[in-house]
Design a protein around this motif. Structure first.
Motif, PDB file in Angstrom:
ATOM      1  N   ARG A 253       0.817  -1.214   0.000  1.00 49.98           N
ATOM      2  CA  ARG A 253       0.000   0.000   0.000  1.00 49.98           C
ATOM      3  C   ARG A 253       0.855   1.270   0.000  1.00 49.98           C
ATOM      4  O   ARG A 253       0.616   2.183  -0.780  1.00 49.98           O
ATOM      5  N   GLY A 254       1.819   1.351   0.884  1.00 50.17           N
ATOM      6  CA  GLY A 254       2.666   2.542   0.981  1.00 50.17           C
ATOM      7  C   GLY A 254       3.428   2.839  -0.306  1.00 50.17           C
ATOM      8  O   GLY A 254       3.348   3.956  -0.834  1.00 50.17           O
ATOM      9  N   PRO A 255       4.179   1.865  -0.834  1.00 51.52           N
ATOM     10  CA  PRO A 255       4.912   2.126  -2.072  1.00 51.52           C
ATOM     11  C   PRO A 255       3.989   2.468  -3.246  1.00 51.52           C
ATOM     12  O   PRO A 255       4.311   3.326  -4.071  1.00 51.52           O
ATOM     13  N   LYS A 256       2.843   1.812  -3.330  1.00 51.94           N
ATOM     14  CA  LYS A 256       1.913   2.079  -4.427  1.00 51.94           C
ATOM     15  C   LYS A 256       1.350   3.490  -4.312  1.00 51.94           C
ATOM     16  O   LYS A 256       1.216   4.193  -5.304  1.00 51.94           O
ATOM     17  N   LEU A 257       1.043   3.927  -3.082  1.00 54.62           N
ATOM     18  CA  LEU A 257       0.527   5.272  -2.875  1.00 54.62           C
ATOM     19  C   LEU A 257       1.565   6.305  -3.292  1.00 54.62           C
ATOM     20  O   LEU A 257       1.237   7.293  -3.964  1.00 54.62           O
ATOM     21  N   ALA A 258       2.818   6.091  -2.933  1.00 55.97           N
ATOM     22  CA  ALA A 258       3.885   7.020  -3.317  1.00 55.97           C
ATOM     23  C   ALA A 258       4.011   7.078  -4.837  1.00 55.97           C
ATOM     24  O   ALA A 258       4.169   8.162  -5.416  1.00 55.97           O
ATOM     25  N   GLU A 259       3.925   5.929  -5.483  1.00 58.91           N
ATOM     26  CA  GLU A 259       4.003   5.873  -6.947  1.00 58.91           C
ATOM     27  C   GLU A 259       2.834   6.635  -7.579  1.00 58.91           C
ATOM     28  O   GLU A 259       3.026   7.399  -8.538  1.00 58.91           O
TER      29      GLU A 259
END
Length: 122
Positions: free
Chosen positions: A38-44
């Motif tokens: 979730r975190g990495p995808k949100l940043a992307e």
């Protein structure tokens, strides 16, 4: 000829239990995967939104323009105290809001009196 329906029912119930276990395991793996990524995808996604200059309305439609709901709600059955705007000599009060006017206000208006004489100073 023997009745095979009881045997078939047991077999189907066993198959259903296995399928339910497989589904539960798959749901757990999916939830874990989403949580981890979730975190990495949100940043992307934030980076892509910034790079391409998307507006909220482009991403979420008209719902993005809807006014925000108030964060504080009055509890059911509890009203805020009313504001008194007008008061007569007998102690009758009126807030001047929606709804029917009190009898004492109607009486003043029917007698061509000025209701503003009864306005309470803030």
């Amino acid at each position: 000829m023997a009745d095979n329906s009881a045997i078939q029912l047991e077999k189907l119930e066993a198959d259903q239990k296995k399928a339910a276990a497989v589904l539960a395991e798959a749901n757990a793996k999916l939830a874990s995967f989403r949580k981890e990524n979730r975190g990495p995808k949100l940043a992307e996604m934030k980076k892509d939104i910034e790079n391409y200059g998307f507006a909220a309305v482009e991403l979420f439609g008209e719902a993005a323009l809807a006014p925000a709901k108030p964060t504080v709600k009055a509890k059911a059955g509890k009203r805020l105290p009313s504001v008194v705007k007008y008061k007569d000599d007998d102690g009758n009060t009126w807030g001047g809001g929606k709804g029917p006017r009190p009898a004492w206000v109607k009486a003043i208006q029917e007698a061509n009196g000025d209701i503003e004489k009864y306005r309470v100073a803030p």
